[in-house]
Scaffold this active site. Structure first.
Site, PDB file in Angstrom:
ATOM      1  N   GLN A  78      -3.100   8.007  -4.485  1.00  0.00           N
ATOM      2  CA  GLN A  78      -2.617   8.545  -3.213  1.00  0.00           C
ATOM      3  C   GLN A  78      -1.580   9.650  -3.406  1.00  0.00           C
ATOM      4  O   GLN A  78      -1.042  10.175  -2.432  1.00  0.00           O
ATOM      5  CB  GLN A  78      -2.014   7.406  -2.373  1.00  0.00           C
ATOM      6  CG  GLN A  78      -3.027   6.325  -2.026  1.00  0.00           C
ATOM      7  CD  GLN A  78      -2.385   5.107  -1.373  1.00  0.00           C
ATOM      8  OE1 GLN A  78      -1.196   5.102  -1.071  1.00  0.00           O
ATOM      9  NE2 GLN A  78      -3.175   4.068  -1.151  1.00  0.00           N
ATOM     10  N   HIS A 140       1.238   4.464  -2.042  1.00  0.00           N
ATOM     11  CA  HIS A 140       2.362   4.378  -1.089  1.00  0.00           C
ATOM     12  C   HIS A 140       3.513   5.333  -1.397  1.00  0.00           C
ATOM     13  O   HIS A 140       4.644   4.921  -1.626  1.00  0.00           O
ATOM     14  CB  HIS A 140       2.865   2.928  -0.981  1.00  0.00           C
ATOM     15  CG  HIS A 140       1.829   1.997  -0.409  1.00  0.00           C
ATOM     16  ND1 HIS A 140       2.133   0.762   0.065  1.00  0.00           N
ATOM     17  CD2 HIS A 140       0.494   2.155  -0.221  1.00  0.00           C
ATOM     18  CE1 HIS A 140       1.009   0.179   0.519  1.00  0.00           C
ATOM     19  NE2 HIS A 140       0.018   1.016   0.339  1.00  0.00           N
ATOM     20  N   GLU A 234       1.484  -0.459  12.471  1.00  0.00           N
ATOM     21  CA  GLU A 234       2.501  -0.516  13.531  1.00  0.00           C
ATOM     22  C   GLU A 234       2.837   0.864  14.075  1.00  0.00           C
ATOM     23  O   GLU A 234       2.788   1.845  13.347  1.00  0.00           O
ATOM     24  CB  GLU A 234       3.816  -1.098  12.971  1.00  0.00           C
ATOM     25  CG  GLU A 234       3.696  -2.487  12.403  1.00  0.00           C
ATOM     26  CD  GLU A 234       5.022  -3.028  11.864  1.00  0.00           C
ATOM     27  OE1 GLU A 234       6.000  -2.245  11.800  1.00  0.00           O
ATOM     28  OE2 GLU A 234       5.064  -4.218  11.528  1.00  0.00           O
ATOM     29  N   TYR A 244      12.981  -2.685   9.902  1.00  0.00           N
ATOM     30  CA  TYR A 244      11.655  -2.857  10.503  1.00  0.00           C
ATOM     31  C   TYR A 244      10.845  -3.966   9.847  1.00  0.00           C
ATOM     32  O   TYR A 244       9.667  -4.128  10.131  1.00  0.00           O
ATOM     33  CB  TYR A 244      10.943  -1.498  10.592  1.00  0.00           C
ATOM     34  CG  TYR A 244      11.631  -0.665  11.664  1.00  0.00           C
ATOM     35  CD1 TYR A 244      11.193  -0.673  12.978  1.00  0.00           C
ATOM     36  CD2 TYR A 244      12.822   0.024  11.380  1.00  0.00           C
ATOM     37  CE1 TYR A 244      11.874  -0.001  13.982  1.00  0.00           C
ATOM     38  CE2 TYR A 244      13.515   0.705  12.375  1.00  0.00           C
ATOM     39  CZ  TYR A 244      13.035   0.684  13.671  1.00  0.00           C
ATOM     40  OH  TYR A 244      13.716   1.324  14.674  1.00  0.00           O
ATOM     41  N   TYR A 255      -4.048  -8.691   0.846  1.00  0.00           N
ATOM     42  CA  TYR A 255      -5.445  -8.323   0.616  1.00  0.00           C
ATOM     43  C   TYR A 255      -6.230  -9.536   0.124  1.00  0.00           C
ATOM     44  O   TYR A 255      -7.424  -9.665   0.355  1.00  0.00           O
ATOM     45  CB  TYR A 255      -5.540  -7.161  -0.363  1.00  0.00           C
ATOM     46  CG  TYR A 255      -5.041  -5.865   0.241  1.00  0.00           C
ATOM     47  CD1 TYR A 255      -5.683  -5.295   1.333  1.00  0.00           C
ATOM     48  CD2 TYR A 255      -3.923  -5.223  -0.255  1.00  0.00           C
ATOM     49  CE1 TYR A 255      -5.210  -4.122   1.916  1.00  0.00           C
ATOM     50  CE2 TYR A 255      -3.448  -4.053   0.304  1.00  0.00           C
ATOM     51  CZ  TYR A 255      -4.092  -3.507   1.396  1.00  0.00           C
ATOM     52  OH  TYR A 255      -3.621  -2.365   1.959  1.00  0.00           O
TER      53      TYR A 255
END
Lengths: 365, 365
Positions: A78, A140, A234, A244, A255
């Site tokens: 990513q 991430h 979210e 949060y 997963y």
């Protein structure tokens, strides 16, 4: 009584929504390799970043110019070249901001740099933020960047997947939203500036991986969405210093199927205002304010990668009251949304042969 | 010349291996819910731990006794009641050791306790090791326990999956092998006892998730195997203070397919003596020294979960020179291996309806 009024308004809005397609799709460019960041320059030209580490200007005559001068980055998984943003005064100072995966001791981490954009290259490069610590793995990295009306720069990060508990700790930049001055210094009114061992850049924490952020126009607040693990994406309204909850509180599951953390709510932690279960994998976010789609004015638009759609969320003040799925017929992963100056909507699709699409009203309306 | 000799020996060993099945399989018990730990008591009775948190004595008359008195544990995912071990002087002092997933602030972590075993319950419970820090998630708790000839207790841990970079840091117990005195105190000759900020219990580091450990009988050394991520299961000979490389060095790959770390070898890090690619998911380990299987004497036996087999590794000194797959016809996940006093081999199978099997020589030989 209030909820009855809201229902009536909702029904009314359904009635006035035409049944025929409201939009047509213009293919602006294709053959883009996993494009990620997109900005529209004052000239109307577009800058696109490919995740593998290439920055392209799409010229108005259809030609493309490769912009040189990017720093070394890790293009794997990513990671790579991620978001692009223009300084609020870009027309005068030419500062282009970009986030990317920076290699270093211990692995890689998100970094943000800015540089002056010339016709063919970047100059005066300044690295203004380096996520600490670096970690192994290629997942991430976040990241979105957004300037608010006061000129503060917000940077969203991810918790690098293999270090998720760091999202709950203030001694690092993983799973955080950060707030900086445009040149990278820390505002003195940041919430943890006087907290021992806390990183002073932190604005909020307990996030998993944020790839959508925008300023809510009426309130000036920062709104973001974040990826849940397996379910539990979210939408959050960001308050300075708030927690949060990830990974202690989530609507998602491992997963492997197991439960995570301690349920969906904990005292002292901020709840999301919207949750997707199952996950849509949200990326890109835009409050629509253009003239071309009058019905959409004030809506929150969210792209979906795995969900392969454009989500339009109808707002009533700070509440989301309706969700509409658009563009499902295209079967494309949507990475990024940008408001075109003419009121259209630019979309980047995430693929080895990615496209830049433009959403415009249907010609027959 | 030496390698020629080794090849000849290998060929010879293949010739003397009978082609007919060498073993028969006795079903000692079934209906065990994901059994994990197993010990044979001096009486010939067996103690079995079910991962969900139940400790059972299998009596010689076929009846079962539930042993009460376990502490609170987290039974989720890979966590719960894990390994069992007897004190070297168990016959006199009745100390039973067990490892388990302990809940607490921040999530869960591996812990080890010991207690006096009576006919029906545990008494004098002492928690002698608590893995720090606790983390979220229910994967990679390790754990095996083994006493060496000097009476030191080795505990193997996992890096809790979502905190893997901690395996390279000495300020925590994740992804480590620990060495303690039997009552839980730290031996003064542990390798990091004088290293600032290092946990003094650490014996070796850079491990991923170790579920097999045994003392190599000729050398007295600790041998272990560990789970690789996607490929890259390893057998390692443990040296005090050594770094086994995870997650910087591995033969495995991310579950997403991407590469991890910096290749398969780094200066200053210990290489495995055996690698499985693809993974077999090893669990349970035993150097066979019994009389019932003369051909297997000196072999290293390893159970496989995903691989659903018993692996017999032929040793030449400290080298593994051959691998034989056994029991594939059973289609069972093997969790644990224990040498029976009579020379047979006990196996626990990992299933909701798990079995305790005993391997004995085929009757027709």
């Amino acid at each position: 009584m209030e909820s009855l009024m809201r229902m009536l308004l909702l029904l009314l809005s359904l009635l006035v929504t035409p049944l025929a397609a409201e939009y047509r799709i213009q293919t602006v460019a294709q053959g883009l390799h996993h494009p990620w960041g997109l900005v529209e320059l004052p000239s109307g030209e577009l800058l696109v970043g490919e995740r593998r580490g290439r920055l392209l200007r799409l010229n108005t005559d259809g030609s493309r110019t490769l912009i040189a001068g990017l720093p070394k980055m890790v293009s794997a998984g990513q990671g790579g070249l991620l978001d692009l943003a223009l300084h609020p005064n870009f027309a005068e100072n030419r500062w282009l901001y970009f986030s990317y995966s920076q290699p270093g001791k211990g692995g890689a981490g998100t970094a943000v740099a800015r540089a002056k954009l010339t016709d063919t290259h970047l100059s005066s490069l300044e690295v203004i933020f380096v996520q600490q610590p670096k970690t192994t793995g290629s997942a991430h990295f976040g990241s979105r960047m957004v300037f608010d009306a006061q000129g503060y720069l917000f940077i969203t990060t991810g918790e690098r997947y293999h270090a998720r508990d760091k999202a709950q700790q203030l001694d690092n930049h993983l799973g955080k939203i950060l707030r900086l001055h445009d040149e990278g210094t820390v505002p003195t009114d940041n919430p943890f500036i006087n907290t021992p061992h806390a990183k002073p850049e932190i604005w909020s924490y307990g996030h998993r991986n944020i790839q959508g952020a925008a300023i809510h126009p009426p309130s000036g607040e920062l709104w973001v969405h974040e990826h849940g693990p397996r379910g539990g994406d979210e939408v959050n309204i960001i308050k300075a210093g708030a927690n949060y909850g990830w990974p202690l509180v989530t609507h998602g599951r491992e997963y492997s199927g197991g439960s995570i953390g301690q349920g969906t709510h904990l005292k002292g932690m901020a709840d999301p205002i919207w949750v997707w279960v199952p996950s849509i994998a949200p990326s890109g976010m835009l409050f629509y304010r253009g003239e071309l789609f009058p019905h959409w004015q004030g809506s929150l638009l969210v792209g979906a990668l795995a969900g392969q759609k454009l989500v339009r969320l109808t707002l009533n003040g700070q509440k989301i009251v309706n969700e509409q799925a658009l563009l499902g017929e295209l079967n494309v992963r949507i990475r990024t949304l940008v408001a075109a100056k003419d009121g259209g909507i630019y979309l980047l699709t995430d693929a080895a042969n990615g496209q830049l699409l433009k959403l415009l009203p249907a010609t027959d309306q």
